[in-house]
Motif scaffolding. Structure first.
Motif, PDB file in Angstrom:
ATOM      1  N   UNK A 257       0.918  -1.231   0.037  1.00  0.00           N
ATOM      2  CA  UNK A 257       0.076  -0.136  -0.093  1.00  0.00           C
ATOM      3  C   UNK A 257       0.915   1.231   0.093  1.00  0.00           C
ATOM      4  N   UNK A 258       0.446   2.222  -0.797  1.00  0.00           N
ATOM      5  CA  UNK A 258       1.390   3.395  -0.902  1.00  0.00           C
ATOM      6  C   UNK A 258       2.623   2.726  -1.523  1.00  0.00           C
ATOM      7  N   UNK A 259       3.855   3.347  -0.952  1.00  0.00           N
ATOM      8  CA  UNK A 259       5.379   2.883  -1.694  1.00  0.00           C
ATOM      9  C   UNK A 259       5.804   1.859  -0.679  1.00  0.00           C
ATOM     10  N   UNK A 260       5.198   1.022  -0.036  1.00  0.00           N
ATOM     11  CA  UNK A 260       5.722   0.048   1.159  1.00  0.00           C
ATOM     12  C   UNK A 260       5.894  -1.503   0.494  1.00  0.00           C
ATOM     13  N   UNK A 261       5.433  -1.824  -0.462  1.00  0.00           N
ATOM     14  CA  UNK A 261       5.217  -3.499  -0.624  1.00  0.00           C
ATOM     15  C   UNK A 261       4.944  -3.696  -2.169  1.00  0.00           C
ATOM     16  N   UNK A 262       5.141  -4.862  -2.644  1.00  0.00           N
ATOM     17  CA  UNK A 262       4.614  -5.383  -3.798  1.00  0.00           C
ATOM     18  C   UNK A 262       3.275  -6.253  -3.870  1.00  0.00           C
ATOM     19  N   UNK A 263       2.425  -5.805  -4.624  1.00  0.00           N
ATOM     20  CA  UNK A 263       1.300  -6.578  -4.836  1.00  0.00           C
ATOM     21  C   UNK A 263       1.415  -8.239  -5.536  1.00  0.00           C
ATOM     22  N   UNK A 264       0.989  -9.316  -4.883  1.00  0.00           N
ATOM     23  CA  UNK A 264       1.448 -10.483  -5.729  1.00  0.00           C
ATOM     24  C   UNK A 264       1.069 -10.483  -7.146  1.00  0.00           C
ATOM     25  N   UNK A 265       0.045  -9.925  -7.366  1.00  0.00           N
ATOM     26  CA  UNK A 265      -0.429 -10.028  -8.848  1.00  0.00           C
ATOM     27  C   UNK A 265       0.516  -9.412  -9.906  1.00  0.00           C
ATOM     28  N   UNK A 266       1.515  -8.524  -9.468  1.00  0.00           N
ATOM     29  CA  UNK A 266       2.593  -7.975 -10.289  1.00  0.00           C
ATOM     30  C   UNK A 266       3.667  -9.150 -10.446  1.00  0.00           C
ATOM     31  N   UNK A 267       3.946  -9.841  -9.417  1.00  0.00           N
ATOM     32  CA  UNK A 267       4.971 -10.877  -9.500  1.00  0.00           C
ATOM     33  C   UNK A 267       4.463 -12.033 -10.438  1.00  0.00           C
ATOM     34  N   UNK A 268       3.149 -12.292 -10.190  1.00  0.00           N
ATOM     35  CA  UNK A 268       2.395 -13.277 -11.130  1.00  0.00           C
ATOM     36  C   UNK A 268       2.505 -12.795 -12.575  1.00  0.00           C
ATOM     37  N   UNK A 269       2.117 -11.745 -12.794  1.00  0.00           N
ATOM     38  CA  UNK A 269       2.087 -11.051 -14.224  1.00  0.00           C
ATOM     39  C   UNK A 269       3.504 -11.398 -14.796  1.00  0.00           C
ATOM     40  N   UNK A 270       4.613 -10.899 -14.113  1.00  0.00           N
ATOM     41  CA  UNK A 270       5.833 -10.791 -14.683  1.00  0.00           C
ATOM     42  C   UNK A 270       6.357 -12.462 -15.020  1.00  0.00           C
ATOM     43  N   UNK A 271       5.846 -13.182 -13.843  1.00  0.00           N
ATOM     44  CA  UNK A 271       6.405 -14.640 -13.993  1.00  0.00           C
ATOM     45  C   UNK A 271       5.696 -15.171 -15.265  1.00  0.00           C
ATOM     46  N   UNK A 272       4.171 -14.729 -15.611  1.00  0.00           N
ATOM     47  CA  UNK A 272       3.600 -15.522 -16.713  1.00  0.00           C
ATOM     48  C   UNK A 272       4.172 -15.021 -18.060  1.00  0.00           C
ATOM     49  N   UNK A 273       4.746 -13.760 -18.047  1.00  0.00           N
ATOM     50  CA  UNK A 273       5.443 -13.272 -19.185  1.00  0.00           C
ATOM     51  C   UNK A 273       6.716 -14.104 -19.430  1.00  0.00           C
ATOM     52  N   UNK A 274       7.584 -14.240 -18.395  1.00  0.00           N
ATOM     53  CA  UNK A 274       8.799 -14.699 -18.643  1.00  0.00           C
ATOM     54  C   UNK A 274       8.744 -16.061 -18.983  1.00  0.00           C
ATOM     55  N   UNK A 275       7.591 -16.745 -18.579  1.00  0.00           N
ATOM     56  CA  UNK A 275       7.632 -18.331 -18.586  1.00  0.00           C
ATOM     57  C   UNK A 275       7.689 -18.780 -20.017  1.00  0.00           C
ATOM     58  N   UNK A 276       7.159 -17.915 -20.895  1.00  0.00           N
ATOM     59  CA  UNK A 276       7.217 -18.409 -22.261  1.00  0.00           C
ATOM     60  C   UNK A 276       8.014 -17.575 -23.345  1.00  0.00           C
ATOM     61  N   UNK A 277       9.219 -17.505 -22.828  1.00  0.00           N
ATOM     62  CA  UNK A 277      10.295 -16.951 -23.816  1.00  0.00           C
ATOM     63  C   UNK A 277      11.328 -17.956 -24.269  1.00  0.00           C
ATOM     64  N   UNK A 278      11.894 -17.680 -25.260  1.00  0.00           N
ATOM     65  CA  UNK A 278      12.917 -18.578 -25.806  1.00  0.00           C
ATOM     66  C   UNK A 278      14.450 -17.965 -25.778  1.00  0.00           C
ATOM     67  N   UNK A 279      14.433 -16.961 -24.987  1.00  0.00           N
ATOM     68  CA  UNK A 279      15.848 -16.133 -24.914  1.00  0.00           C
ATOM     69  C   UNK A 279      16.586 -16.338 -23.433  1.00  0.00           C
ATOM     70  N   UNK A 280      15.973 -16.583 -22.480  1.00  0.00           N
ATOM     71  CA  UNK A 280      16.331 -16.865 -21.326  1.00  0.00           C
ATOM     72  C   UNK A 280      16.933 -18.195 -20.777  1.00  0.00           C
ATOM     73  N   UNK A 281      17.936 -18.443 -20.069  1.00  0.00           N
ATOM     74  CA  UNK A 281      18.271 -19.739 -19.593  1.00  0.00           C
ATOM     75  C   UNK A 281      17.169 -19.726 -18.237  1.00  0.00           C
ATOM     76  N   UNK A 282      17.234 -18.874 -17.505  1.00  0.00           N
ATOM     77  CA  UNK A 282      16.424 -18.803 -16.097  1.00  0.00           C
ATOM     78  C   UNK A 282      16.037 -17.366 -15.773  1.00  0.00           C
ATOM     79  N   UNK A 283      15.143 -17.542 -14.908  1.00  0.00           N
ATOM     80  CA  UNK A 283      14.568 -16.289 -14.213  1.00  0.00           C
ATOM     81  C   UNK A 283      13.962 -16.400 -12.985  1.00  0.00           C
ATOM     82  N   UNK A 284      14.436 -15.345 -12.094  1.00  0.00           N
ATOM     83  CA  UNK A 284      13.954 -15.145 -10.509  1.00  0.00           C
ATOM     84  C   UNK A 284      12.969 -13.893 -10.824  1.00  0.00           C
TER      85      UNK A 284
END
Ligand code: F6R
Ligand code: MG
Ligand code: MG
Length: 360
Positions: free
Chosen positions: A15-42
């Motif tokens: 809330x405000x500038x304090x924390x990360x909403x889990x939906x943003x992490x999920x969105x980022x993960x879903x985009x990076x799960x289907x690429x062919x240029x990375x070896x790995x990501x966290x």
């Protein structure tokens, strides 16, 4: 050769500038799960900053990798807007990708190297501060024999390290070979708002040991956007500082700029990731460290390195320092000096007072 790219942006706080909403992490993960240029990501977060830790074979400053990261930040911004998160898209200073993500708002630290038989890597991530916050700990890690015993007793690092320093105001750089040129370098990096350590190489063979993000958001935008919240990659062991030597500088919660409205000094508090939610006075500034063992580019980990009782007293001391600094209220050096307030909202307030002055 393996490239490790750590690219980060604040695309909306919760809330405000304090924390990360889990939906943003999920969105980022879903985009990076289907690429062919990375070896790995966290994908992870520190406070309100989204952190992409990426491995690949494309080298540093690669357009495809930067575009992928930009795409993640854009999609996460859209999600942040949908959820009406705070400051959605704040670090994305441009509308369209232009070849290199540097200069567009996000922070970038990238390193390319031959993976050793065993490659222990530390990734430091900060919230509510600027890139110069790394100066003191990186100096201690790679140049202070009271911190890194290996500088004295390990022949592999006894010759010291070469530091690349950036002047982020005049966009210039200079190298220093330590220990010989230690005093020259300290004359600059003691001013962390201007001179920042960009990278560190081993003197004996020029092997890269550390790299930081040096992007200054407000200098790029020409106005106060938010704090830079920098990241740093450090290679450890076997010819570099040991893991414990690289963590040791963080037992001193030194004062850094960036607390509340980017306008106050506060102690740099090392904490476990679950504790990196700056709530008090929007802070105090945080640093987390995730450790990985690379395995042919795969990220084995993370281990949450400051999630350790041996840092409890540092956090305790940082909280005491936070109390002390807060008691200054609007007075320097609790508040930053005039030079460093230039990119905050203070000049707007001062402008209103201009006509009130009479000659002495
Ligand atoms: C964000 C930060 C915060 C904000 C503060 C005021 O990086 O440092 O301390 O500056 O919360 O934010 P606004 O002006 O958006 O109300
Ligand atoms: Mg923010
Ligand atoms: Mg932040």
């Amino acid at each position: 050769m393996i490239t490790l790219s750590v690219i980060k942006a604040d695309v909306g706080g919760y809330v405000g500038h304090s924390h990360m909403h889990p939906a943003l992490i999920e969105t980022a993960k879903s985009i990076l799960s289907s690429n062919n240029i990375l070896i790995d990501s966290h994908i992870t977060s520190c406070g309100d900053d989204l952190e992409l830790i990426l491995t690949h074979k494309k080298g540093v400053d690669n357009q495809d990798i930067h575009k992928l990261a930009w795409n993640v930040f854009e999609k996460c911004t859209a999600k942040a807007k949908e959820l009406k998160l705070y400051g959605a898209g704040q670090d994305l200073l441009k509308d369209t990708f232009s070849g290199n993500i540097k200069g567009m708002g996000p922070g970038v630290a990238e390193i390319e190297f031959e993976e050793r038989p065993s490659e222990p890597i530390l990734i430091f991530m900060a919230d509510k501060t600027e890139p110069g916050a790394w100066n003191l700990p990186v100096f201690k890690m790679f140049a202070d024999p009271f911190t890194t015993a290996g500088l004295v007793i390990d022949p592999k690092i006894h010759d010291g390290f070469i530091f690349e320093i950036h002047d982020v105001i005049e966009n210039k750089k200079v190298d220093f070979a330590l220990p010989k040129e230690m005093y020259d370098m300290l004359a600059l990096i003691g001013q962390p708002s201007r001179y920042v350590i960009k990278s560190v190489r081993r003197s004996s063979d020029n092997e890269i040991g550390a790299v930081t993000s040096t992007q200054r958001l407000n200098l790029m935008a020409g106005r106060y956007v938010g704090k830079d919240d920098p990241v740093m990659i450090v290679r450890t062991q076997s010819g570099f500082p040991a893991v414990g030597e690289a963590l040791e500088p963080f037992t001193f919660p030194h004062l850094v700029a960036g607390w509340m409205r980017g306008s106050h000094h506060g102690p740099f508090m090392p904490c476990a990731q679950k504790q990196a939610n700056p709530t008090r006075f929007d802070g105090p500034p945080r640093v987390i460290c995730l450790g990985f063992q690379l395995n042919n580019g795969k990220l084995l980990g993370p281990v949450d390195m400051f999630d350790d009782v041996s840092f409890d007293h540092v956090r305790h001391q940082a909280n005491k320092v936070a109390d002390y600094m807060r008691r200054h209220g609007p007075f320097e050096p609790g508040r930053l000096d005039a030079n460093n307030m230039e990119y905050t909202t203070l000049p707007d307030v001062l402008k209103k007072l201009e006509n009130r002055f009479k000659p002495l």
